[in-house]
Design a protein around this motif. Structure first.
Motif, short mmCIF file in Angstrom:
data_model
loop_
_atom_site.label_atom_id
_atom_site.label_comp_id
_atom_site.label_asym_id
_atom_site.label_seq_id
_atom_site.Cartn_x
_atom_site.Cartn_y
_atom_site.Cartn_z
N GLY A 65 35.72 21.05 25.62
CA GLY A 65 35.83 20.80 24.19
C GLY A 65 35.38 19.41 23.81
O GLY A 65 35.87 18.41 24.32
N ARG A 67 35.01 18.77 20.37
CA ARG A 67 35.41 18.64 18.98
C ARG A 67 36.52 17.59 18.86
O ARG A 67 37.40 17.46 19.71
CB ARG A 67 35.90 19.99 18.45
CG ARG A 67 36.32 19.97 16.98
CD ARG A 67 36.78 21.35 16.54
NE ARG A 67 37.24 21.31 15.17
CZ ARG A 67 38.46 20.97 14.80
NH1 ARG A 67 39.35 20.66 15.72
NH2 ARG A 67 38.79 20.96 13.52
N TRP A 98 33.48 25.84 19.98
CA TRP A 98 34.79 25.37 19.53
C TRP A 98 35.57 26.54 18.95
O TRP A 98 35.01 27.58 18.62
CB TRP A 98 34.65 24.24 18.52
CG TRP A 98 33.98 24.65 17.22
CD1 TRP A 98 32.68 24.97 17.05
CD2 TRP A 98 34.60 24.78 15.93
NE1 TRP A 98 32.41 25.31 15.76
CE2 TRP A 98 33.59 25.20 15.03
CE3 TRP A 98 35.88 24.59 15.45
CZ2 TRP A 98 33.83 25.42 13.68
CZ3 TRP A 98 36.12 24.81 14.11
CH2 TRP A 98 35.11 25.22 13.24
N GLU A 99 36.88 26.37 18.82
CA GLU A 99 37.77 27.39 18.29
C GLU A 99 38.06 27.06 16.82
O GLU A 99 38.61 26.01 16.51
CB GLU A 99 39.09 27.43 19.08
CG GLU A 99 38.93 27.83 20.53
CD GLU A 99 38.56 29.30 20.67
OE1 GLU A 99 38.98 30.09 19.81
OE2 GLU A 99 37.84 29.63 21.63
N ARG A 100 37.68 27.97 15.91
CA ARG A 100 37.94 27.77 14.49
C ARG A 100 38.99 28.76 14.02
O ARG A 100 39.15 29.84 14.62
CB ARG A 100 36.67 27.95 13.67
CG ARG A 100 36.11 29.36 13.70
CD ARG A 100 35.07 29.55 12.61
NE ARG A 100 34.49 30.89 12.65
CZ ARG A 100 35.06 31.96 12.13
NH1 ARG A 100 36.26 31.88 11.57
NH2 ARG A 100 34.46 33.15 12.20
N LYS A 102 40.66 31.80 12.04
CA LYS A 102 40.11 33.05 11.52
C LYS A 102 40.09 33.02 9.99
O LYS A 102 40.97 32.45 9.34
CB LYS A 102 40.93 34.24 12.00
CG LYS A 102 40.82 34.49 13.50
CD LYS A 102 41.58 35.73 13.89
CE LYS A 102 41.42 36.02 15.38
NZ LYS A 102 42.19 37.23 15.79
N THR A 108 42.74 32.02 16.02
CA THR A 108 41.42 31.38 16.04
C THR A 108 40.40 32.33 16.64
O THR A 108 40.74 33.31 17.31
CB THR A 108 41.45 30.08 16.86
OG1 THR A 108 41.82 30.41 18.22
CG2 THR A 108 42.45 29.09 16.29
N THR A 109 39.16 32.02 16.41
CA THR A 109 38.05 32.75 17.01
C THR A 109 37.03 31.75 17.52
O THR A 109 36.96 30.60 17.03
CB THR A 109 37.40 33.70 15.99
OG1 THR A 109 36.38 34.47 16.66
CG2 THR A 109 36.75 32.93 14.85
N THR A 110 36.24 32.11 18.50
CA THR A 110 35.32 31.19 19.17
C THR A 110 33.99 31.14 18.43
O THR A 110 33.38 32.17 18.16
CB THR A 110 35.08 31.62 20.62
OG1 THR A 110 36.33 31.64 21.31
CG2 THR A 110 34.14 30.65 21.32
N GLU A 111 33.58 29.91 18.10
CA GLU A 111 32.23 29.67 17.58
C GLU A 111 31.37 29.22 18.76
O GLU A 111 31.69 28.23 19.42
CB GLU A 111 32.25 28.59 16.50
CG GLU A 111 32.70 29.06 15.14
CD GLU A 111 31.64 29.91 14.44
OE1 GLU A 111 30.46 29.83 14.84
OE2 GLU A 111 31.99 30.65 13.52
N HIS A 112 30.30 29.94 19.05
CA HIS A 112 29.47 29.62 20.21
C HIS A 112 28.58 28.42 19.92
O HIS A 112 28.34 28.04 18.77
CB HIS A 112 28.61 30.83 20.58
CG HIS A 112 29.42 32.01 21.01
ND1 HIS A 112 30.11 32.06 22.20
CD2 HIS A 112 29.67 33.19 20.37
CE1 HIS A 112 30.75 33.21 22.30
NE2 HIS A 112 30.50 33.92 21.19
N GLU A 567 49.73 24.63 14.39
CA GLU A 567 49.46 26.07 14.35
C GLU A 567 50.43 26.78 13.41
O GLU A 567 50.04 27.65 12.63
CB GLU A 567 49.58 26.65 15.76
CG GLU A 567 48.47 26.21 16.70
CD GLU A 567 48.67 26.75 18.10
OE1 GLU A 567 49.70 27.46 18.30
OE2 GLU A 567 47.83 26.47 18.98
#
Length: 1014
Positions: A65, A67, A98-100, A102, A108-112, A567
């Protein structure tokens, strides 16, 4: 390569968007990047490397990571770099994975990872690629170096080169292998080592094959195998003596070449044995031949004597059987004559039987027709009566059609009568229905019109019910959501407060840790051990902290608590927004009307809908009934017309069939006569004609049989007389089956042959002479033959074994010679491969320095690096120090053949060479800086001469005294020649006064920021 502009957002310690104008910094030629510890100075270099290659330098590349932890939840990390490489202006935009949060729901969901590579041409930016691999390949090809080389050339990490300076040959080799393409030389070493092993295995296998043939030769001849000279089998190792250093190598496998001579010597001895055995066998063979001949002669004489005695005995027996032979011959003669008459006798018997059968058949058939004709009627009368009856039956066959038509007429009349009985009542019922149905249809049509008028409002009532029901459901949900929204807002406020407190706590602990880091490092110092910051082994004034310094575990727990609170805060915020959106939608539907009022309105609308629905259902029922009665009226009218038409047609047809029936019945009565039916009359006439015809045929057959019997009797009597028989019975008595005659003929033929054979034997002179000679002594002669055969067998076996050994030895000698010839070039190849592999690995005596090929190549590169480094080290050290490349192996070098990579420091003041570990902190800095700059020059040249227009020197200046710092700054200032810009990364305060162009990096709780000061 020259850097123009760098933009970082949510990257590393930078929570917001920071823009760095390298063009403004590069105009000064030398600029300073400074800031507090941990502010993010090195992160700027990380961003440059990440933009170019998609990775950051050193061990930081393994950290998951990139970010910023300070960035807002939805802010994505991004790095934008504008640079010129080989005259091409490029813009590289990269985002790490990174994890953004949803967009819907929690979690969260993964941004490649993403990249956009653009080039400025024709007044605008043109996209080149968006693929990660293509972007990395393009940058690597244009720069001519990979990420590791770029980090060593453009970023100059001083901490790593201090370690490189003090490292042993093994560690120094790893660094150089990463920077220079020496894989081909390592592959050559490996290939030669593999070649040495392969040729060794080949030579061992071929030598083992030759040894195997030699063992088979020894086994064939019974000689002892030459074990002492045999090479090892495949897999047992090579029997090659290892020479001492400086001595020539012995000829490998010299013993294998001597095997053909050894086999030739064995072959000569076996040939001598074979000649002696064959000479002995010739004498034994002659003695065996003489003994076998004497025994054969004696056996022949004894056989002739037995044959003569047996012939005399057989002659006496044949003389006593002469009368039996004569009787047998007479009986065969009578049987032969009878064979000529027996077929005629059999024919008479067969014809007599047929004549008796024909007479019986004639009598039976005449008895069956006695009622039709006189008992003694002739054949002609019978035939005429048959013809008359057949003609009359043929005439009656034509009346069969008339009878069939009469039956069909009767059937049709019955069907018409049944149809008339069915149609007349049906016609009456249809007429009654036609009188009632028109009134019923008119009444139903009137009721239907009234019901349709009442049901016209059902659709509007239904729409009103659905609208009120939807508004009522929305009102109920509106009241629930307002309560849930109030609770969610309260929970959100609590979560925000908790997250803020946890964040403040984590930042306070981290700041306290940073503030007390010097005390922590000072607490870990030990006398004689180098400092991890400056490298000095002396620690005159370590810092002491009065306050407690938080541990890493405390900071990690505080950070984890903050992340959990954050969170929860994000989840509560999402829930509040979801509830508020749902409430607004429900207000648009239900408004502010209370649910109770909407419930009363719904009850009224439902009552109105039920009334309209009832009238609509009644209208549907009436319409269906009206349609059903109208259809019944139409069907009744059609049915009345059809029934009336069918009645008229049936009555007319019944009259026509009655007339036709009367005519056909009259014709059939005349045709059948006295018989009950026409069929009965035809059957009777046909049967009588058949009986009469059979009787006539029986009379004709009986006459023919009597005539044939008389002729056969006359012919048989004549033939019997000609053969010497008085009656036919005598013929049958003399007759004999062919099998019995064959037995008798064989018996006479056997006697004749035996008499002839006996006469021949008694007239044979050899038998007569043998009968007069005395009988031989056969047992004595057989004993002598057995002794001769045993001696011959033993001699023949010895000769066969000698011959087999010689032949087998010749075959194996050929195999041995071929095996040795195949082994010789393999042994020579192995010797060459052994020498070359030893040379390239540093293990051969000819390699005086015991240096491997790859280490030698790296050593040549290191010599170039040392030469380039000494130009700058001489200036920085005032001419005192110079790096010296040495091929000697230090005590810590564990890898064999790793020599050639040693470094020493020559001290001009003492005239001695020193180990780099003996240098002080400042001396180590200038030496490693010189080494880094020299290595950058060599790697740049190795990469094809790519000019690095912007380079960075990272840390280490705090260890220099004022005079040495001046020398170092002069050297660095010289790097600006040709328009190159040099950035110094340091927090040394003195450099701020020396270098006016600065990039200041500041940090606070919200993240780091960058500011350019020119």
């Amino acid at each position: 390569m020259r850097l123009h502009r760098l933009e970082v957002a949510a990257f590393g310690p930078f929570s917001g968007s920071e823009v760095i104008d390298f063009d403004a910094l590069s105009d000064a030629g030398l600029f300073l990047i400074h800031g507090r510890t941990g502010a993010g100075k090195t992160s700027i270099l990380d961003a440059v490397c990440f933009a170019l290659y998609g990775q950051v330098p050193g061990v930081r590349n393994n950290v998951k990571g990139l970010r910023s932890d300070h960035a807002p939840p939805g802010a994505g990390p991004r790095v934008v770099l504008e640079t010129t490489i080989r005259g091409r202006r490029l813009r590289i935009t990269r985002s790490p994975a990174w994890e953004r949060p949803k967009l819907r729901g929690s979690g969260t969901t993964t941004e490649h990872a993403k990249v956009v590579l653009e080039e400025f041409e024709h007044g605008g930016w043109t996209g080149l690629t968006t693929r990660l691999d293509e972007a990395g390949d393009l940058v690597s090809r244009m720069l001519g170096m990979n990420a590791v080389q770029f980090c060593q050339v453009a970023l100059l990490p001083q901490g790593e080169f201090a370690g490189f300076l003090r490292a042993g040959a093994d560690e120094r080799r790893k660094v150089l292998e990463r920077l220079f393409a020496t894989e081909v030389f390592t592959q050559v070493e490996k290939w030669l080592a593999d070649r040495r092993a392969a040729t060794g295995r080949e030579a061992a296998e071929l030598g083992a094959a030759a040894a195997s043939v030699a063992e088979r030769i020894a086994e064939t001849t019974g000689a002892a195998p030459p074990r002492s000279s045999m090479p090892p089998r495949a897999g047992e190792g090579l029997a090659v003596p290892q020479p001492r250093r400086g001595e020539p190598a012995a000829e490998p496998f010299a013993e294998v070449a001597a095997l053909p001579a050894w086999a030739t010597e064995l072959a000569a001895g076996q040939q001598d044995v074979r000649a002696a055995v064959e000479e002995l066998g010739a004498g034994v063979t002659a003695a065996l031949r003489a003994a076998r001949a004497a025994l054969d002669d004696a056996k022949a004489l004894a056989a002739r004597q037995r044959s003569h005695a047996e012939a005399v005995a057989r002659r006496d027996v044949l003389a006593g059987r002469a009368e039996e032979k004569s009787r047998t011959a007479s009986r065969l003669d009578a049987a032969a004559r009878a064979d000529r008459v027996v077929p005629l006798v059999k024919d008479v018997r067969e014809r007599h039987g047929r004549a008796v059968q024909a007479r019986r058949w004639a009598e039976e058939t005449r008895a069956r027709v006695t009622a039709l004709l006189p008992p003694k009627a002739s054949e002609d009368v019978l035939a005429k009566a048959e013809r008359d009856r057949r003609d009359e039956a043929a005439a009656l066959e034509g009346m069969r059609g008339t009878a069939a038509r009469l039956r069909d007429v009767e059937r049709q009349r019955e069907e018409l009568a049944g149809e008339l009985r069915r149609l007349e009542p049906h016609d009456a019922r249809t007429a009654a229905a036609l009188d009632e149905l028109p009134g019923i249809v008119a009444a139903h049509r009137t009721e239907l019109d009234e019901a349709k008028a009442a049901a016209a409002g059902r659709r509007g009532a239904e729409a009103a019910v659905e609208d009120v029901r939807r508004r009522l459901a929305a009102a109920h949900r509106r009241d629930q959501v307002e309560d849930l929204l109030a609770r969610a807002e309260q929970a959100q406020r609590d979560a925000v407060d908790t997250a803020q407190e946890a964040r403040d706590r984590a930042q306070e602990l981290r700041q306290a840790r940073l503030d007390g880091m010097a005390a922590v490092l000072a607490g870990e110092l030990e006398d004689g051990e180098p400092c991890r910051v400056c490298g000095s082994t002396e620690h005159p004034a370590p810092v002491a902290s009065l306050a407690a310094v938080p541990s890493e575990d405390e900071i990690e727990r505080a950070q984890a608590a903050y992340e959990r609170a954050q969170e929860r805060r994000e989840r509560q915020t999402g829930e509040v927004e979801s509830r508020r959106s749902e409430r607004d939608q429900l207000l648009e539907t239900a408004g502010d009307v209370p649910a109770a009022a909407l419930a009363a309105e719904l009850a009224e609308a439902e009552e109105a809908f039920k009334a309209a629905a009832a009238r609509a259902a009644e209208a549907e029922r009436l319409e269906a009934a009206l349609r059903r009665h109208e259809q019944e009226l139409d069907r009744a009218r059609d049915e009345r017309d059809r029934v009336t038409r069918r009645l008229t047609e049936s009555r007319i047809r019944a009259e026509e069939l009655a007339a036709e029936r009367a005519r056909l019945a009259s014709d059939l009565d005349r045709a059948r006569g006295d018989d009950p039916t026409l069929e009965a009359r035809i059957a009777r006439l046909t049967g009588e004609a058949g009986a009469l015809g059979e009787a006539a045929e029986a009379l004709r057959a009986s006459g023919r049989a009597e005539e044939e019997l008389s002729a056969a009797r006359a012919k048989a009597a004549q033939e019997a007389a000609e053969q010497g028989f008085g009656t036919l019975d005598e013929v049958l008595e003399a007759a004999m089956p062919d099998e019995d005659q064959g037995v008798l003929r064989d018996r006479i033929r056997h006697l004749d042959d035996e008499e002839a054979q006996v006469r021949g034997l008694l007239k044979d002179p050899a038998l007569i002479e043998a009968a007069a000679a005395p009988p031989p002594d056969l047992p004595a002669l057989e004993t002598a033959l057995r002794a001769a055969e045993a001696a011959h067998t033993e001699a023949a076996g010895a000769a066969d074994r000698a011959r087999y050994r010689c032949d087998r030895l010749a075959e194996l000698r050929g195999e041995l010679l071929a095996a040795v010839r195949a082994w010789l070039p393999a042994a020579e190849r192995h010797e060459v491969a052994e020498r070359l592999a030893g040379l390239t690995s540093g293990k051969h005596a000819a390699n005086r320095h015991a240096v491997s090929l790859s280490a030698y190549v790296l050593g040549a590169r290191l010599m170039q690096v040392v030469a380039a480094a000494n130009e700058r080290l001489s200036r920085m050290s005032g001419g005192r120090y110079a790096l010296v490349h040495t091929t000697a192996k230090s005590a810590g070098d564990r890898t064999k053949g790793a020599g050639g990579l040693g470094l020493r420091v020559a001290d001009a003041w003492t005239g001695q060479e020193r180990d780099p570990v003996t240098l002080s902190g400042g001396e180590s800095f200038i030496t490693s800086l010189s080494l880094a700059l020299g290595l950058a020059d060599v790697v740049t040249a190795e990469a094809g001469g790519t000019e690095i227009g912007t380079l960075f020197v990272d840390e280490g200046f705090g260890t220099l005294d004022e005079e040495t710092l001046d020398e170092v700054m002069d050297v660095l200032d010289g790097l600006r020649d040709g328009g190159r810009a040099v950035g110094i990364v340091s927090h040394v305060a003195e450099l701020r006064a020396r270098i006016p162009a600065q990039l200041r990096v500041a940090k606070d709780r919200a993240g780091s920021t960058a500011e350019i000061i020119v």
